[in-house]
Design a protein around this motif. Structure first.
Motif, PDB file in Angstrom:
ATOM      1  N   GLN A 150      43.994  26.449  68.826  1.00 29.61           N
ATOM      2  CA  GLN A 150      44.450  25.572  67.755  1.00 29.61           C
ATOM      3  C   GLN A 150      45.584  26.204  66.962  1.00 29.61           C
ATOM      4  O   GLN A 150      46.495  25.505  66.499  1.00 29.61           O
ATOM      5  CB  GLN A 150      43.275  25.240  66.830  1.00 29.61           C
ATOM      6  N   LEU A 151      45.548  27.523  66.796  1.00 35.56           N
ATOM      7  CA  LEU A 151      46.629  28.200  66.079  1.00 35.56           C
ATOM      8  C   LEU A 151      47.970  28.012  66.789  1.00 35.56           C
ATOM      9  O   LEU A 151      49.017  27.917  66.136  1.00 35.56           O
ATOM     10  CB  LEU A 151      46.316  29.692  65.951  1.00 35.56           C
ATOM     11  N   ILE A 152      47.942  27.959  68.104  1.00 33.37           N
ATOM     12  CA  ILE A 152      49.180  27.753  68.856  1.00 33.37           C
ATOM     13  C   ILE A 152      49.781  26.396  68.530  1.00 33.37           C
ATOM     14  O   ILE A 152      51.004  26.232  68.493  1.00 33.37           O
ATOM     15  CB  ILE A 152      48.901  27.880  70.361  1.00 33.37           C
ATOM     16  N   ARG A 153      48.923  25.419  68.260  1.00 35.98           N
ATOM     17  CA  ARG A 153      49.395  24.079  67.912  1.00 35.98           C
ATOM     18  C   ARG A 153      49.586  23.904  66.407  1.00 35.98           C
ATOM     19  O   ARG A 153      49.821  22.798  65.935  1.00 35.98           O
ATOM     20  CB  ARG A 153      48.401  23.037  68.423  1.00 35.98           C
ATOM     21  N   GLY A 154      49.471  24.988  65.644  1.00 37.64           N
ATOM     22  CA  GLY A 154      49.684  24.911  64.208  1.00 37.64           C
ATOM     23  C   GLY A 154      48.512  24.345  63.441  1.00 37.64           C
ATOM     24  O   GLY A 154      48.687  23.802  62.346  1.00 37.64           O
ATOM     25  N   VAL A 155      47.311  24.460  63.995  1.00 37.03           N
ATOM     26  CA  VAL A 155      46.106  23.925  63.359  1.00 37.03           C
ATOM     27  C   VAL A 155      45.146  25.080  63.095  1.00 37.03           C
ATOM     28  O   VAL A 155      44.950  25.939  63.969  1.00 37.03           O
ATOM     29  CB  VAL A 155      45.421  22.872  64.253  1.00 37.03           C
ATOM     30  N   TRP A 156      44.563  25.094  61.918  1.00 39.66           N
ATOM     31  CA  TRP A 156      43.586  26.129  61.582  1.00 39.66           C
ATOM     32  C   TRP A 156      42.339  25.448  61.023  1.00 39.66           C
ATOM     33  O   TRP A 156      42.329  24.930  59.914  1.00 39.66           O
ATOM     34  CB  TRP A 156      44.158  27.105  60.569  1.00 39.66           C
ATOM     35  N   LYS A 157      41.288  25.438  61.851  1.00 41.47           N
ATOM     36  CA  LYS A 157      40.023  24.812  61.466  1.00 41.47           C
ATOM     37  C   LYS A 157      38.880  25.772  61.769  1.00 41.47           C
ATOM     38  O   LYS A 157      38.208  25.673  62.799  1.00 41.47           O
ATOM     39  CB  LYS A 157      39.811  23.492  62.224  1.00 41.47           C
ATOM     40  N   PRO A 158      38.647  26.739  60.901  1.00 43.23           N
ATOM     41  CA  PRO A 158      37.570  27.706  61.180  1.00 43.23           C
ATOM     42  C   PRO A 158      36.190  27.081  61.206  1.00 43.23           C
ATOM     43  O   PRO A 158      35.278  27.641  61.805  1.00 43.23           O
ATOM     44  CB  PRO A 158      37.705  28.709  60.019  1.00 43.23           C
ATOM     45  N   GLU A 159      36.028  25.918  60.586  1.00 45.70           N
ATOM     46  CA  GLU A 159      34.715  25.272  60.598  1.00 45.70           C
ATOM     47  C   GLU A 159      34.354  24.720  61.971  1.00 45.70           C
ATOM     48  O   GLU A 159      33.196  24.344  62.203  1.00 45.70           O
ATOM     49  CB  GLU A 159      34.667  24.149  59.565  1.00 45.70           C
ATOM     50  N   THR A 160      35.319  24.665  62.895  1.00 48.18           N
ATOM     51  CA  THR A 160      35.037  24.181  64.247  1.00 48.18           C
ATOM     52  C   THR A 160      34.690  25.322  65.201  1.00 48.18           C
ATOM     53  O   THR A 160      34.666  25.120  66.413  1.00 48.18           O
ATOM     54  CB  THR A 160      36.254  23.419  64.797  1.00 48.18           C
ATOM     55  N   ASN A 161      34.434  26.494  64.673  1.00 46.37           N
ATOM     56  CA  ASN A 161      34.057  27.626  65.513  1.00 46.37           C
ATOM     57  C   ASN A 161      32.836  27.275  66.348  1.00 46.37           C
ATOM     58  O   ASN A 161      31.863  26.719  65.843  1.00 46.37           O
ATOM     59  CB  ASN A 161      33.766  28.837  64.610  1.00 46.37           C
ATOM     60  N   GLU A 162      32.881  27.628  67.634  1.00 45.41           N
ATOM     61  CA  GLU A 162      31.783  27.297  68.540  1.00 45.41           C
ATOM     62  C   GLU A 162      30.480  27.982  68.152  1.00 45.41           C
ATOM     63  O   GLU A 162      29.397  27.489  68.480  1.00 45.41           O
ATOM     64  CB  GLU A 162      32.151  27.673  69.977  1.00 45.41           C
ATOM     65  N   LEU A 163      30.558  29.114  67.492  1.00 46.49           N
ATOM     66  CA  LEU A 163      29.335  29.782  67.062  1.00 46.49           C
ATOM     67  C   LEU A 163      28.691  29.066  65.884  1.00 46.49           C
ATOM     68  O   LEU A 163      27.481  29.188  65.673  1.00 46.49           O
ATOM     69  CB  LEU A 163      29.630  31.240  66.693  1.00 46.49           C
ATOM     70  N   LEU A 164      29.495  28.326  65.098  1.00 39.96           N
ATOM     71  CA  LEU A 164      28.949  27.569  63.980  1.00 39.96           C
ATOM     72  C   LEU A 164      28.481  26.188  64.424  1.00 39.96           C
ATOM     73  O   LEU A 164      27.420  25.720  63.991  1.00 39.96           O
ATOM     74  CB  LEU A 164      30.016  27.427  62.879  1.00 39.96           C
ATOM     75  N   ASN A 165      29.273  25.533  65.243  1.00 35.07           N
ATOM     76  CA  ASN A 165      28.929  24.202  65.749  1.00 35.07           C
ATOM     77  C   ASN A 165      28.992  24.239  67.276  1.00 35.07           C
ATOM     78  O   ASN A 165      30.007  23.883  67.875  1.00 35.07           O
ATOM     79  CB  ASN A 165      29.896  23.144  65.195  1.00 35.07           C
ATOM     80  N   MET A 166      27.934  24.710  67.885  1.00 38.30           N
ATOM     81  CA  MET A 166      27.936  24.922  69.324  1.00 38.30           C
ATOM     82  C   MET A 166      27.839  23.588  70.057  1.00 38.30           C
ATOM     83  O   MET A 166      26.939  22.785  69.800  1.00 38.30           O
ATOM     84  CB  MET A 166      26.773  25.833  69.725  1.00 38.30           C
ATOM     85  N   SER A 167      28.778  23.348  70.955  1.00 40.69           N
ATOM     86  CA  SER A 167      28.796  22.114  71.731  1.00 40.69           C
ATOM     87  C   SER A 167      27.837  22.225  72.915  1.00 40.69           C
ATOM     88  O   SER A 167      27.345  23.310  73.257  1.00 40.69           O
ATOM     89  CB  SER A 167      30.214  21.818  72.230  1.00 40.69           C
ATOM     90  N   TYR A 168      27.600  21.082  73.556  1.00 41.74           N
ATOM     91  CA  TYR A 168      26.676  21.073  74.697  1.00 41.74           C
ATOM     92  C   TYR A 168      27.149  21.978  75.834  1.00 41.74           C
ATOM     93  O   TYR A 168      26.337  22.735  76.386  1.00 41.74           O
ATOM     94  CB  TYR A 168      26.477  19.640  75.200  1.00 41.74           C
ATOM     95  N   PRO A 169      28.445  21.947  76.252  1.00 34.99           N
ATOM     96  CA  PRO A 169      28.853  22.851  77.336  1.00 34.99           C
ATOM     97  C   PRO A 169      28.626  24.320  77.002  1.00 34.99           C
ATOM     98  O   PRO A 169      28.227  25.101  77.869  1.00 34.99           O
ATOM     99  CB  PRO A 169      30.345  22.538  77.505  1.00 34.99           C
ATOM    100  N   THR A 170      28.857  24.703  75.746  1.00 36.22           N
ATOM    101  CA  THR A 170      28.626  26.093  75.368  1.00 36.22           C
ATOM    102  C   THR A 170      27.152  26.439  75.415  1.00 36.22           C
ATOM    103  O   THR A 170      26.765  27.541  75.847  1.00 36.22           O
ATOM    104  CB  THR A 170      29.194  26.346  73.960  1.00 36.22           C
ATOM    105  N   LYS A 171      26.304  25.513  74.985  1.00 38.88           N
ATOM    106  CA  LYS A 171      24.855  25.763  75.021  1.00 38.88           C
ATOM    107  C   LYS A 171      24.347  25.899  76.446  1.00 38.88           C
ATOM    108  O   LYS A 171      23.607  26.831  76.768  1.00 38.88           O
ATOM    109  CB  LYS A 171      24.124  24.617  74.315  1.00 38.88           C
TER     110      LYS A 171
END
Length: 306
Positions: free
Chosen positions: A167-188
């Motif tokens: 996301q930083l490469i695209r100029g976006v900074w959203k630390p609240e979307t960290n996978e460790l905080l909000n783990m998605s189904y593929p990560t689980k």
């Protein structure tokens, strides 16, 4: 009959274990990954304004597992890009998904039956990546169970785990979307696979590798197809997660009373009296919520002047 079914299962598992991921399964992985990137908010605008940034983001999603595993294992993180054929295929898929005239390729790949097939093929590659990460860690750290789980997890879910950097490469900074905080189904599901294959590698599970590969692959492919066809977004492990959290991680905390005390002080029992004594203001003035940033304050002042 049981012996015949067992022999058939053994043949099927061996066939899966010797299945080649190149080029068809790898290409399906690139298609699903780049399409999921395109469907994120603001990515199309970046693809028009900065194609290089869009391409770099796509490569991070496609090869993020190898890059992250290289960093963890003290190996060259850029090694996955040394395979020029895979990079060329991924780049071709990226161009067709983003820049094909009239979006023909994206519309075709978005056709539900075809997308289910592509997603199922991608899930097959997940099994091989988890196993490859576990084996890579086992060669260097023989009995390090946690290292094997971490590397296997990173190998197959590196794109999601590196999402904030992408996301930083695209100029976006959203630390609240960290996978460790909000783990998605593929990560689980990848983490579960890394645990299972690591336990099997250390002989804690009485299963052969090819049999575990077959069971794990069938489960993730069938469940992915079910979620896509039914439109379900909830994790199949939601009930177990809720039970474990309510049982083990919901103990009373001494800090739970702090918000209530702060609310009482804002109602006039604590700091309001100090504010009134210091500046002779009404009690409610000291507890008025301030704007979170400058833009909110400017909007409020504009409304007052209007």
């Amino acid at each position: 009959m049981g012996l015949l079914s067992l022999l058939f299962l053994d043949e099927l598992s061996h066939g899966l274990a010797h299945l080649s991921m190149f080029p068809f399964f790898d290409t399906a992985h690139y298609f699903v990954t780049v399409m999921s990137l395109r469907e994120q908010k603001g990515v199309l605008q970046v693809s028009r304004s900065s194609p290089l940034a869009c391409w770099f983001s796509s490569m991070l999603f496609c090869f993020g597992g190898g890059l992250l595993t290289g960093l963890m294992m003290a190996e060259p993180p850029i090694a996955p890009l040394a395979n020029g054929t895979n990079v060329l295929i991924a780049s071709t898929v990226w161009y067709l998904v983003f820049y094909c005239p009239k979006d023909l390729v994206y519309c075709l790949a978005s056709f539900m039956p075809l997308r289910v097939v592509l997603s199922g093929m991608k899930e097959v590659t997940r099994t091989f990546k988890v196993l490859a990460g576990v084996n890579q860690a086992h060669r260097k750290y023989k009995d390090a169970l946690m290292v094997m789980i971490a590397v296997g997890w990173a190998k197959a879910a590196g794109g999601g785990l590196m999402a904030n950097f992408e996301q930083l490469i695209r100029g976006v900074w959203k630390p609240e979307t960290n996978e460790l905080l909000n783990m998605s189904y593929p990560t689980k599901i990848t983490l579960i696979g890394a645990v299972l294959f690591s336990l099997q590698k250390n002989q804690y599970l009485p299963l052969q590798t090819n049999h575990l590969m077959l069971f794990y692959t069938v489960f993730i492919v069938v469940n992915k197809a079910r979620m896509m066809l039914t439109g379900a977004t909830a994790s199949p492990f939601a009930t177990i997660e809720s039970l474990v959290q309510n049982t083990l991680f919901c103990g009373s905390s001494p800090y739970a009373a702090l918000p209530a005390e702060e609310n009482k002080s804002c109602n006039g029992t604590g700091s309001a009296a100090k504010n009134g004594a210091a500046g002779n203001h009404p009690p409610t003035e000291g507890c008025r919520a301030l704007p979170e940033n400058r833009e909110d304050s400017e909007i409020t002042s504009c409304k007052k002047t209007d």
